[in-house]
Design a protein around this motif. Structure first.
Motif, PDB file in Angstrom:
ATOM      1  N   LEU A 115       0.822  -1.208   0.000  1.00 35.70           N
ATOM      2  CA  LEU A 115       0.000   0.000   0.000  1.00 35.70           C
ATOM      3  C   LEU A 115       0.856   1.258   0.000  1.00 35.70           C
ATOM      4  N   PHE A 116       2.049   1.170   0.562  1.00 33.48           N
ATOM      5  CA  PHE A 116       2.952   2.316   0.668  1.00 33.48           C
ATOM      6  C   PHE A 116       4.377   1.807   0.538  1.00 33.48           C
ATOM      7  N   ALA A 117       5.202   2.500  -0.257  1.00 36.05           N
ATOM      8  CA  ALA A 117       6.598   2.099  -0.426  1.00 36.05           C
ATOM      9  C   ALA A 117       7.433   3.325  -0.739  1.00 36.05           C
ATOM     10  N   GLU A 118       8.494   3.523   0.014  1.00 34.06           N
ATOM     11  CA  GLU A 118       9.414   4.642  -0.199  1.00 34.06           C
ATOM     12  C   GLU A 118      10.840   4.177   0.087  1.00 34.06           C
ATOM     13  N   GLU A 222      14.246   0.248   1.845  1.00 36.44           N
ATOM     14  CA  GLU A 222      12.895   0.558   1.372  1.00 36.44           C
ATOM     15  C   GLU A 222      11.893   0.222   2.465  1.00 36.44           C
ATOM     16  N   TRP A 223      11.013   1.178   2.740  1.00 32.08           N
ATOM     17  CA  TRP A 223       9.948   1.001   3.714  1.00 32.08           C
ATOM     18  C   TRP A 223       8.663   0.654   2.973  1.00 32.08           C
ATOM     19  N   VAL A 224       8.062  -0.447   3.351  1.00 35.47           N
ATOM     20  CA  VAL A 224       6.863  -0.953   2.670  1.00 35.47           C
ATOM     21  C   VAL A 224       5.792  -1.244   3.712  1.00 35.47           C
ATOM     22  N   PHE A 225       4.596  -0.703   3.477  1.00 38.25           N
ATOM     23  CA  PHE A 225       3.461  -1.057   4.325  1.00 38.25           C
ATOM     24  C   PHE A 225       2.668  -2.153   3.618  1.00 38.25           C
ATOM     25  N   ASP A 226       2.600  -3.309   4.269  1.00 40.86           N
ATOM     26  CA  ASP A 226       1.912  -4.474   3.711  1.00 40.86           C
ATOM     27  C   ASP A 226       0.482  -4.509   4.266  1.00 40.86           C
ATOM     28  N   ASN A 337       4.520   8.385  10.791  1.00 41.78           N
ATOM     29  CA  ASN A 337       3.141   8.834  10.951  1.00 41.78           C
ATOM     30  C   ASN A 337       2.208   8.193   9.938  1.00 41.78           C
ATOM     31  N   TYR A 338       2.734   7.798   8.786  1.00 35.39           N
ATOM     32  CA  TYR A 338       1.866   7.156   7.802  1.00 35.39           C
ATOM     33  C   TYR A 338       1.251   5.891   8.382  1.00 35.39           C
ATOM     34  N   GLU A 339       2.080   5.079   9.032  1.00 39.93           N
ATOM     35  CA  GLU A 339       1.556   3.856   9.636  1.00 39.93           C
ATOM     36  C   GLU A 339       0.628   4.176  10.807  1.00 39.93           C
TER      37      GLU A 339
END
Length: 345
Positions: A115-118, A222-226, A337-339
């Motif tokens: 859902l989110f990756a940076e 890389e930060w990834v929200f699964d 903060n996104y999480e």
């Protein structure tokens, strides 16, 4: 009967003497045929003879004077090798067990669940107190325990491939890596004792590479929200040691990456090395792979893909170093903060 035994013994002694004489003549002939091109070049005095034992020195094409490389004073050679006695008061993990340790397999992340990756680039300043374990100058049976030495050893043994960039496009050769790890060279003339006007040879003294000159390490992650597991994952992708670039006054004006290594390829190597614990070596059995996965290091963000269409470093956008550090903390806080904003309490 005794006379026959004496005759046989005398015959054997004669044959042995003839064989020894023939061997000596062959060795002498081989030396004469070889001339002086393949022999070791040594100087006349005792100090010069103890300097080095380098075979077949290259010849200066301009002056026809041989060049000898002096490799004395190479640091980091003391204490290398396996100990022949137990070096601890309690039972240590054997090398066979250390070599069999493997890192845990990463949890699989589906592309559709991201859902989110940076991407984030960090720098670890090894002079900080929390990062002092990276500079532990200790020797164990598996070699130096300093992180840069572990990394260079993995590259030299072919366990990981060095790359020229963080996209892992262009591999670097061992010659290129060796040139970056060689110290400065100084050329001195060795003159004839009987005729000081005649230069016998040039001695090139090359200083050894000091691993403590690497003060920073750059990490790409890389930060990834699964969305499947509803959590934020951090996956390290690359590691690069940084060499300091000095100006004329000796002040550090920047850094340059020696090479990049793909971190998933490096994980099996790091799993075989223990991290130095300055407080209690008996209480911790943490490996370098566990340290990176647990993120037990101090770092600051120097670049990210978050709101960065120009793909520039933070220092390229913000010249002030203090404000650049604050911007790195701002990027870290925005990812955190996104999480947190996805949850309601």
């Amino acid at each position: 009967m005794k006379i026959q035994i004496l005759k046989i013994g005398f015959l054997f002694l004669t044959l042995a003497a003839l064989c020894q004489t023939a061997d000596a003549q062959r060795v002498k002939k081989k030396r004469n045929d070889g001339g002086g091109g393949n022999t070791t070049t040594t100087a006349g005095t005792g100090a010069e003879q103890g300097a080095t034992n380098v075979t077949r020195p290259p010849v200066n094409p301009r002056a026809g004077i041989p060049i000898r490389v002096d490799s004395t004073g190479m640091a980091g050679t003391e204490g290398i090798g396996k100990s022949m006695r137990p070096t601890g008061a309690f039972g240590h993990i054997t090398d066979s067990i250390n070599n069999k340790r493997q890192p845990l397999t990463y949890e699989y992340l589906r592309y559709d669940d991201a859902l989110f990756a940076e991407k984030v680039w960090r720098e670890l300043d090894l002079r900080e107190k929390m990062n002092q374990s990276f500079r532990y100058a200790g020797q164990e049976d598996n070699g130096s325990q300093m992180f840069i030495d572990i990394l260079l050893k993995a590259v030299q043994e072919g366990k990981v491939t060095p790359f020229a960039d963080d996209r892992f496009i262009t591999p670097k050769t061992m010659t290129e890596v060796t040139e970056m790890t060689q110290g400065s060279a100084d050329t001195n003339e060795v003159r004839d004792i009987n005729n000081p006007d005649v230069v016998k040879e040039y001695v090139v003294t090359r200083a050894s590479f000091d691993p403590k000159s690497v003060n920073k390490i750059r990490v790409m992650e890389e930060w990834v929200f699964d969305r499947e597991s509803s959590r934020l994952f951090c996956r390290i992708l690359g590691v690069a040691p940084l060499l300091s670039v000095m100006d004329a006054s000796g002040k550090e004006r920047g850094t340059k990456a020696m090479f990049w290594v793909y971190y998933p390829d490096l994980r099996p190597v790091l799993a075989t090395y223990d991290v130095y614990n300055p407080k209690n070596m008996g209480a911790s059995r943490m490996t370098w792979e566990e340290l990176f996965e647990a993120r037990m290091f101090s770092s600051y963000i120097v670049k990210s893909s978050l709101d960065n269409p120009g793909n520039r470093n933070v220092r390229q956008m913000i010249k002030d170093p203090i404000l650049a550090l604050l911007e790195g903390d701002n990027i870290k806080e925005r990812i955190f903060n996104y999480e947190q904003d996805l949850w309601s309490y």
